[in-house]
Design a protein around this motif. Structure first.
Motif, PDB file in Angstrom:
ATOM      1  N   UNK A 149      -1.525  11.406   9.138  1.00 11.71           N
ATOM      2  CA  UNK A 149      -2.498  10.688   8.273  1.00 11.71           C
ATOM      3  C   UNK A 149      -2.608   9.574   8.121  1.00 11.71           C
ATOM      4  N   UNK A 150      -1.291   9.220   7.342  1.00 11.40           N
ATOM      5  CA  UNK A 150      -0.677   8.512   6.563  1.00 11.40           C
ATOM      6  C   UNK A 150      -0.641   6.997   7.338  1.00 11.40           C
ATOM      7  N   UNK A 151      -0.413   7.260   9.050  1.00  9.42           N
ATOM      8  CA  UNK A 151      -1.100   5.700   9.101  1.00  9.42           C
ATOM      9  C   UNK A 151      -2.111   5.081   9.105  1.00  9.42           C
ATOM     10  N   UNK A 152      -3.077   6.080   9.086  1.00  6.55           N
ATOM     11  CA  UNK A 152      -4.371   6.094   8.777  1.00  6.55           C
ATOM     12  C   UNK A 152      -4.994   5.409   8.082  1.00  6.55           C
ATOM     13  N   UNK A 153      -4.260   5.790   6.715  1.00  7.84           N
ATOM     14  CA  UNK A 153      -4.549   5.635   4.776  1.00  7.84           C
ATOM     15  C   UNK A 153      -3.835   4.214   5.326  1.00  7.84           C
ATOM     16  N   UNK A 154      -3.281   3.248   5.623  1.00  9.67           N
ATOM     17  CA  UNK A 154      -2.652   2.508   5.580  1.00  9.67           C
ATOM     18  C   UNK A 154      -3.779   1.491   6.604  1.00  9.67           C
ATOM     19  N   UNK A 164       1.171  -1.397   0.257  1.00 12.24           N
ATOM     20  CA  UNK A 164       0.065  -0.224   0.054  1.00 12.24           C
ATOM     21  C   UNK A 164       0.384   1.382   0.127  1.00 12.24           C
ATOM     22  N   UNK A 165       1.794   1.588   0.735  1.00 11.44           N
ATOM     23  CA  UNK A 165       2.983   2.819   0.732  1.00 11.44           C
ATOM     24  C   UNK A 165       3.151   2.654  -0.420  1.00 11.44           C
ATOM     25  N   UNK A 166       3.517   1.375  -1.301  1.00 15.77           N
ATOM     26  CA  UNK A 166       4.430   1.872  -2.115  1.00 15.77           C
ATOM     27  C   UNK A 166       3.884   2.231  -3.858  1.00 15.77           C
ATOM     28  N   UNK A 167       2.864   1.770  -3.409  1.00 12.71           N
ATOM     29  CA  UNK A 167       1.494   2.006  -4.663  1.00 12.71           C
ATOM     30  C   UNK A 167       0.703   3.530  -4.607  1.00 12.71           C
ATOM     31  N   UNK A 168       1.052   4.127  -3.190  1.00  9.19           N
ATOM     32  CA  UNK A 168       0.118   4.987  -2.829  1.00  9.19           C
ATOM     33  C   UNK A 168       0.743   6.492  -2.848  1.00  9.19           C
ATOM     34  N   UNK A 169       0.987   7.126  -4.115  1.00  8.86           N
ATOM     35  CA  UNK A 169       1.568   8.293  -4.307  1.00  8.86           C
ATOM     36  C   UNK A 169       1.246   9.142  -2.935  1.00  8.86           C
ATOM     37  N   UNK A 183       8.324  10.452   2.660  1.00  8.62           N
ATOM     38  CA  UNK A 183       8.685   9.763   4.992  1.00  8.62           C
ATOM     39  C   UNK A 183       7.819  10.248   5.849  1.00  8.62           C
ATOM     40  N   UNK A 184       6.884   9.667   6.586  1.00  7.46           N
ATOM     41  CA  UNK A 184       6.007  10.396   7.430  1.00  7.46           C
ATOM     42  C   UNK A 184       6.805  10.670   8.824  1.00  7.46           C
ATOM     43  N   UNK A 185       6.163  11.420  10.197  1.00  9.78           N
ATOM     44  CA  UNK A 185       6.076  11.451  11.296  1.00  9.78           C
ATOM     45  C   UNK A 185       5.087   9.949  12.153  1.00  9.78           C
ATOM     46  N   UNK A 186       5.618   9.270  12.687  1.00  9.97           N
ATOM     47  CA  UNK A 186       4.697   8.700  13.500  1.00  9.97           C
ATOM     48  C   UNK A 186       3.421   9.168  13.571  1.00  9.97           C
ATOM     49  N   UNK A 187       2.327   8.643  13.015  1.00 11.72           N
ATOM     50  CA  UNK A 187       1.261   9.215  14.078  1.00 11.72           C
ATOM     51  C   UNK A 187       0.133   9.815  12.686  1.00 11.72           C
TER      52      UNK A 187
END
Length: 571
Positions: free
Chosen positions: A249-254, A233-238, A243-247
C-alpha cells in the motif's frame, strides 16, 4: 522520450501506449532487475573499452599514467527505469586534456566500428572544457560527460571516495563544479541504498513518470522533481517510515500524495482519489483512460502557440536537419515568451510532434506541428496573446533565415489560438545521422559551432602498439571508410547526395546492386537496413543526365576493392 539533439535526426515521437502503460507488478519488478543489471554491465564494458585504449596510448609529453574513471549518475546510478530512447548518464573523470579525450573518443569509435559496425555509434557531440557525447553502445544509449581533474583521480581513482577535506583543500585547487559533481555521485550512492530499502519508491516513480509522459508534462515534472517529491512524502509520513515490499500500500500512498500536492500545480484534470491500496489494475486503467483522450483533452493549457511546419523536399536527411533545427529553437521561443510578456505566463512545450489525424506515413509532403501550451493572466489575456503572436512571428523569421531552411521546400507558420483539435502524435521516423568526427563541424542555429571544430591533430592519443614515445607526430593518411564517405555526401554542402549511388553486395542474389545514396537507411531496425561493411563503391552520376541508377554513365569515386578515394584523397 525526448528528441535527441546536435547530431541526431531520429525523431522520437514520445512514449507510445506500449511504453507508458505499466506492466504487471511482478513482471515490472523482474524486468527492472534484468534491465538495470544489463545497463550497469554495459557501462562497465564501455569503461573497459576506454581503459584498453588508454593502455595502448602513448603520449610523449605526459609523464603521468593516463587515468579514466566512469561514475554513473541520475537514473543509471539509482537504477530507475528509463524510456526506450532516454539516455543513461555517466561522468568520466580523468587526467588527460579535453582535446586528447576528444581524439581518444573518435579513435575508439573508429576502432570499434571496424571490428563490428553499429556496436559503437555517436549521435551527439559537444565541445567545451567538459566534452559531452551521446553514444549507443550495445543497443543502450549513454550520455557521457568528461571532467579533467588530475589531482583528484591520482589520489582517488574512485572519485566518490574523496573526503570533503580533500575536495575543499585550497592547495588541491579543485573547482567548485568538480566538487559538486562528486557530491552528486555520493548522493546517488546513498539514494540507491535508500531505494533498495524502500522499493515502493521505485514503483511509484515509474508510474508517475509514465503519467507525466501521457499528459505531455514530462518537462514540467523532470526525474529529479518526481524523485525528490516521493522522498519527501516517504520521510514525512510515519506510515511509510518502515521498509516495504514492492507493490504494497505504500506505493499507492506515494502516488496519491503526488497527485494531491504536485500534479494540481500544472495538471487541470482532477486527480484520482479513493485508492486505499495499491492495485495494479486500477492504476493501469487510469493510464489507459488518460491515453485514450484526444489531444485537446490531454492538453492542460487553455491556449497554445502552434508551429506548423511543412517540408516538400525529396531528401529525408535535409528534412530531418531542418526539423531538428526548428525543434532546437523551441526552447528559445519559450524563454522569450516567459521573459518578454509582462505578466509572466506559464509556457510548456508539448513533448511530441503532431500531425493531422488523416496524415499518412508515406505522404510526399510532410506537414507537422510543434505545440507550446500557454497559461496567461485572465486580466491581460488579450494583450498577452497579441504579444505572444508578435514574439512568435519574430522567432519564425529567424527560423526562415537559418541555413537549414531550404527555400521553396521548408515552410513555417504560427497559429496562436485555443487548444488545437484534429491532431495526433506523429509516427514518422526520420533518418538518424551517425557522427564520425568528420561530420561534426556544423554550426548551430545561432551560427556558433555546436560540434567540434576541425583542428590539426598533431598526434592521436590512441597510438598503435608499435609506436614509441619518440615516434613522428605524422602518420600515413588512412583510407577513409564508407561511413565517412556517406557522411560527407550528406553533410558537406559541396556535394549533392542526389547525384550519388551506392554499390553494395546483395547476399541473396550474390551480386553487387546499386541504390541512391539518399535512400541509404542507417537505422538498424529499418526493414531495408544494409550493414555498411557491404558497401563496395560510391558512384557519381552527372547532374541532369539521362538514365537511371545502375546504368554505365556514372563514375566510381570511392572503391573499397581498389582502395580508390577521390572524395577525401586518402588511401
Amino acid at each position: 522520450m525526448a528528441d535527441l539533439h546536435h547530431g541526431t535526426f531520429s525523431y522520437s515521437t514520445g512514449p507510445t501506449a506500449a511504453d507508458v502503460l505499466p506492466r504487471s507488478q511482478s513482471e515490472n519488478a523482474r524486468s527492472q532487475l534484468v534491465e538495470d543489471s544489463a545497463a550497469t554491465q554495459k557501462l562497465k564494458a564501455l569503461q573497459a573499452v576506454f581503459l584498453s585504449a588508454l593502455k595502448t596510448s602513448l603520449d610523449a609529453h605526459s609523464s603521468a599514467l593516463p587515468i579514466l574513471s566512469f561514475s554513473p549518475i541520475h537514473a543509471l546510478a539509482l537504477e530507475l527505469e528509463p524510456f526506450e530512447e532516454e539516455p543513461l548518464k555517466a561522468i568520466a573523470f580523468g587526467n588527460i586534456s579535453p582535446d586528447n579525450y576528444i581524439d581518444l573518443f573518435w579513435d575508439i569509435t573508429n576502432e570499434q566500428n571496424e571490428l563490428s559496425w553499429g556496436k559503437f555509434t555517436v549521435y551527439e557531440a559537444e565541445q567545451s572544457s567538459e566534452p559531452r557525447f551521446l553514444v549507443c553502445f550495445k543497443a543502450q544509449l549513454f550520455e557521457l560527460r568528461y571532467i579533467r581533474c588530475d589531482v583528484l583521480v591520482r589520489e582517488y581513482p574512485e572519485v566518490s571516495d574523496a573526503p570533503d577535506s580533500f575536495l575543499q583543500d585550497p592547495q588541491n585547487s579543485i573547482h567548485k563544479s568538480v566538487q559538486d559533481a562528486v557530491q552528486m555521485i555520493r548522493r546517488g550512492t546513498d539514494m540507491h541504498d535508500h531505494l533498495d530499502e524502500f522499493p515502493s519508491i521505485r514503483t511509484a516513480y515509474s508510474y508517475i513518470k509514465r503519467w507525466a509522459a501521457i499528459r505531455g508534462l514530462a518537462n514540467a515534472f523532470p526525474d529529479h522533481h518526481i524523485f525528490k517529491s516521493l522522498l519527501k512524502y516517504q520521510k514525512t509520513n510515519p506510515d511509510l517510515a518502515t521498509p516495504r515490499q514492492v507493490g504494497d500500500p505504500s506505493s499507492s500512498a506515494l502516488i496519491t500524495e503526488f497527485f494531491k500536492q504536485d500534479a494540481p500545480k500544472t495538471d487541470s484534470i482532477p486527480a484520482p482519489t479513493g485508492y486505499s491500496s495499491f492495485i495494479t489494475k486500477d492504476w493501469e486503467n487510469l493510464l489507459v483512460k488518460l491515453d485514450s483522450l484526444r489531444l485537446d483533452e490531454k492538453c492542460a493549457f487553455p491556449h497554445t502557440i502552434r508551429v506548423a511546419v511543412t517540408y516538400s523536399g525529396r531528401s529525408p536527411v535535409k528534412g530531418a536537419q531542418w526539423l531538428l533545427m526548428v525543434q532546437r529553437r523551441l526552447d528559445k521561443l519559450k524563454d522569450r515568451l516567459e521573459s518578454r510578456i509582462p505578466n509572466t505566463p506559464i509556457v510548456q512545450i508539448w513533448p511530441q510532434r503532431l500531425v493531422s489525424e488523416d496524415a499518412m506515413l508515406g505522404d510526399n509532403v510532410y506537414e507537422g506541428h510543434f505545440v507550446l501550451g500557454l497559461r496567461l493572466s485572465p486580466a491581460t489575456k488579450q494583450a498577452d496573446l497579441q504579444s505572444a503572436q508578435e514574439i512568435a512571428e519574430t522567432w519564425r523569421k529567424q527560423v526562415e533565415n537559418d541555413k537549414a531552411t531550404l527555400k521553396n521546400q521548408c515552410f513555417v507558420r504560427i497559429v496562436v489560438d485555443n487548444i488545437p483539435t484534429g491532431l495526433k502524435i506523429c509516427g514518422r521516423k526520420w533518418p538518424r545521422v551517425i557522427l564520425t568526427g568528420e561530420n561534426t563541424n556544423h554550426s548551430d542555429s545561432d551560427g556558433e559551432s555546436s560540434q567540434f571544430p576541425k583542428k590539426k591533430r598533431s598526434k592521436s592519443p590512441l597510438a598503435s602498439s608499435t609506436s614509441t614515445p619518440h615516434s613522428s607526430d605524422t602518420k600515413a593518411k588512412r583510407f577513409r571508410t564508407a561511413s565517412e564517405v556517406l557522411n560527407r555526401l550528406k553533410f558537406d554542402n559541396n556535394y549533392n547526395i542526389d547525384e550519388w549511388a551506392i554499390g553494395y553486395i546483395d547476399r541473396v542474389r550474390d551480386m553487387i546492386l546499386e541504390k541512391p545514396a539518399s535512400d541509404w537507411d542507417r537505422e538498424t531496425t529499418a526493414e531495408e537496413f544494409i550493414p555498411e561493411h557491404r558497401i563496395e563503391y560510391f558512384k557519381r552520376y552527372s547532374p541532369g543526365g539521362e538514365g537511371e541508377v545502375g546504368e554505365e554513365r556514372g563514375e566510381i569515386m570511392w572503391s573499397k576493392k581498389q582502395k580508390l578515394d577521390e572524395i577525401f584523397r586518402s588511401g
